[in-house]
Scaffold this motif. Structure first.
Motif, PDB file in Angstrom:
ATOM      1  N   ALA A  42       0.700  -0.814  -0.104  1.00  0.00           N
ATOM      2  CA  ALA A  42      -0.199   0.161   0.001  1.00  0.00           C
ATOM      3  C   ALA A  42       0.759   1.095  -0.017  1.00  0.00           C
ATOM      4  O   ALA A  42       0.411   1.999  -0.878  1.00  0.00           O
ATOM      5  CB  ALA A  42      -1.332   0.081   0.882  1.00  0.00           C
ATOM      6  N   VAL A  43       2.136   1.389   0.826  1.00  0.00           N
ATOM      7  CA  VAL A  43       2.317   2.393   0.681  1.00  0.00           C
ATOM      8  C   VAL A  43       3.310   2.721  -0.536  1.00  0.00           C
ATOM      9  O   VAL A  43       3.699   3.549  -1.160  1.00  0.00           O
ATOM     10  CB  VAL A  43       4.519   2.350   2.058  1.00  0.00           C
ATOM     11  CG1 VAL A  43       5.175   3.314   1.797  1.00  0.00           C
ATOM     12  CG2 VAL A  43       3.062   2.105   3.509  1.00  0.00           C
ATOM     13  N   LYS A  44       4.003   2.050  -1.142  1.00  0.00           N
ATOM     14  CA  LYS A  44       5.202   1.614  -2.127  1.00  0.00           C
ATOM     15  C   LYS A  44       3.665   1.849  -3.249  1.00  0.00           C
ATOM     16  O   LYS A  44       4.054   3.394  -4.369  1.00  0.00           O
ATOM     17  CB  LYS A  44       5.435   0.073  -3.269  1.00  0.00           C
ATOM     18  CG  LYS A  44       6.410  -0.686  -2.197  1.00  0.00           C
ATOM     19  CD  LYS A  44       6.301  -1.914  -2.423  1.00  0.00           C
ATOM     20  CE  LYS A  44       6.469  -2.403  -3.851  1.00  0.00           C
ATOM     21  NZ  LYS A  44       6.950  -3.727  -3.725  1.00  0.00           N
ATOM     22  N   ALA A  45       2.454   1.868  -2.914  1.00  0.00           N
ATOM     23  CA  ALA A  45       1.365   2.171  -3.961  1.00  0.00           C
ATOM     24  C   ALA A  45       0.763   3.797  -4.217  1.00  0.00           C
ATOM     25  O   ALA A  45       0.003   3.896  -5.027  1.00  0.00           O
ATOM     26  CB  ALA A  45       0.155   0.799  -4.464  1.00  0.00           C
ATOM     27  N   ASN A  46       0.579   3.634  -3.066  1.00  0.00           N
ATOM     28  CA  ASN A  46       0.158   5.235  -2.523  1.00  0.00           C
ATOM     29  C   ASN A  46      -1.063   4.929  -2.673  1.00  0.00           C
ATOM     30  O   ASN A  46      -1.940   6.350  -2.837  1.00  0.00           O
ATOM     31  CB  ASN A  46       0.439   6.423  -3.723  1.00  0.00           C
ATOM     32  CG  ASN A  46       2.418   7.036  -3.970  1.00  0.00           C
ATOM     33  OD1 ASN A  46       2.316   6.924  -2.580  1.00  0.00           O
ATOM     34  ND2 ASN A  46       2.870   6.234  -5.042  1.00  0.00           N
ATOM     35  N   ALA A  47      -1.366   3.911  -2.144  1.00  0.00           N
ATOM     36  CA  ALA A  47      -2.711   3.990  -2.014  1.00  0.00           C
ATOM     37  C   ALA A  47      -2.738   3.750  -0.258  1.00  0.00           C
ATOM     38  O   ALA A  47      -2.888   3.827   0.206  1.00  0.00           O
ATOM     39  CB  ALA A  47      -3.207   2.016  -2.435  1.00  0.00           C
TER      40      ALA A  47
END
Length: 454
Positions: free
Chosen positions: A396-401
């Motif tokens: 989620a952090v990697k994807a800005n989700a």
């Protein structure tokens, strides 16, 4: 909910891409690798560290702990994994060393795995530093803690996820698929809890090599959880550890996504287990700690009412002899599932008035995440759940989700503790449950959406 309806809501589509791996990529570019810090390298922190070191998309940039022994063990794990040595903080015993970790290096995210009383303070500092937070349960201790954590997230916009691993248990996620498919009909009642004999966890002799059941000490003379967790049972009476039970149940009931908790009350039994354990079963009746009285009732029963008419029952049971169980029960107009007997009964499918074994249903409704990542999760802590909770946060952090267990989930699940304490103090009074979403629960859409391929 159909895929076309789900995709109308951009942020929720982003979340589904993270959790199900089946939806289109985000419009906003993500990151391939995260610089991450770990605050708290004790026994729980080391379990999470093992998962982080297995990932090529994580650069472990910093570690923080005020216990040199634990910090040393964590560094040994990093070295054994062939990773570069992270910068370390806290060896000098400075309780504010975590602030230097947040200030010293540019971090994308931080995981907090410290004693409960530090979670709110550390999470707020990280969010103010614009560092995404993965926080071990619980979110705070007092009710004000929860409002403060919520306001910090809202004012900074920094991602926050509660690392509740039971939401990722394989049977729990299969049942979520069943709920979304309508297998149980309309949900009516749910049960869960934390039913785990922690007597040997709450006391030891202070020797770091013997953290469980080695003596009658706690507090400053104890080690690991006996150093801090036991004191909560000494002075607090309530549902002290709600999220393992309420997390999955809240997902089933769509709490904060078309539903919410409206009322809460709690009852506590007498307290006998810890005193009996020290005096009679541990054979330490002359030890000063065996003469202490304990605030925490041996069995704490909490009930919650929901806006859509469901009731939820939680039980906290950690001071008496018992096998481990979370006591899940999901019951609706068409049948029910109970984890204690691994049983399910669906009207019209199951033999009349008889349980069926759950395994065949679990296999049929196995969640796509488990189908995709079961091999990678093998050997991870808590039967693979720790892989999934770390994976969800990192992706989620990697994807800005959006976070799969977000700030509203975190504060509501965790606020059950201070509210239960208040209910007990006020004579088992039924209390209104705060609406942390400010009315947004009416329009927010479900997460872990039922995939229409299944």
């Amino acid at each position: 909910m159909q895929r076309r309806d789900f995709l109308r809501h951009g942020s929720h589509a982003a979340l589904a891409a993270t959790t199900l791996g089946s939806l289109p990529a985000l419009a906003k570019p993500g990151r391939d690798k995260l610089r991450l810090g770990l605050i708290g390298t004790g026994m729980r922190g080391q379990v999470l560290l093992r998962e982080l070191l297995r990932r090529e998309d994580v650069e472990l940039a910093a570690l923080c702990d005020i216990e040199p022994i634990m910090l040393g063990r964590a560094l040994a794990m990093v070295n054994k994994a062939g990773r570069s040595k992270p910068e370390t903080f806290g060896e000098d015993g400075d309780l504010q060393a975590y602030r230097r970790l947040l200030d010293a290096r540019k971090l994308d995210a931080v995981i907090i795995a410290t004693p409960w009383e530090w979670h709110a303070e550390m999470a707020i500092a990280a969010m103010q530093a614009k560092v995404a937070v993965g926080c071990e349960v619980v979110a705070g201790v007092t009710l004000q803690d929860h409002w403060d954590v919520l306001r910090a997230q809202q004012s900074t916009g920094t991602p926050y996820m509660l690392l509740e691993n039971v939401c990722f248990r394989r049977d729990v996620m299969a049942v979520l698929q069943m709920v979304r498919a309508g297998l149980f009909g309309e949900l009516v009642h749910l049960q869960g809890g934390y039913q785990h004999d922690l007597r040997a966890v709450k006391f030891n002799n202070g020797d770091p090599s013997k953290p469980y059941g080695s003596g009658a000490e706690f507090g400053a003379k104890g080690w690991s959880e006996a150093r801090w967790r036991t004191e909560h049972a000494r002075r607090r009476n309530g549902e002290l550890y709600p999220s393992h039970g309420i997390g999955p149940l809240a997902m089933y009931a769509n709490i904060h996504r078309g539903n919410r908790f409206t009322h809460i009350n709690s009852f506590a039994s007498k307290s006998r287990g810890l005193k009996d354990y020290l005096g009679r079963k541990l054979g330490a009746k002359d030890h000063p700690n065996a003469k202490l009285d304990w605030a925490l009732g041996d069995i704490v029963t909490t009930t919650l009412a929901c806006e859509n008419g469901e009731t939820i029952l939680l039980q906290h049971d950690t001071s008496l002899p018992r096998p481990y169980s979370l006591g899940f029960r999901v019951q609706g107009t068409d049948g029910l599932w109970m984890d204690l007997n691994h049983g399910i009964h669906i009207e019209g499918r199951s033999p009349a008035h008889q349980w069926e074994d759950f395994q065949a249903y679990q296999d049929r409704f196995d969640h796509p995440l488990w189908k995709k990542y079961a091999a990678q999760a093998e050997g991870a802590g808590h039967g693979g759940m720790d892989f999934f909770v770390i994976h969800a946060f990192i992706e989620a952090v990697k994807a800005n989700a959006a976070m799969p267990i977000d700030i509203y989930d975190a504060v509501a699940w965790s606020a059950i503790t201070p509210l239960s304490e208040q209910s007990i103090v006020e004579g088992f009074k039924t209390l209104p449950f705060p609406d942390f979403t400010g009315g947004q629960w009416k329009t927010r859409k479900p997460i872990f959406a039922f995939d229409d391929r299944y």
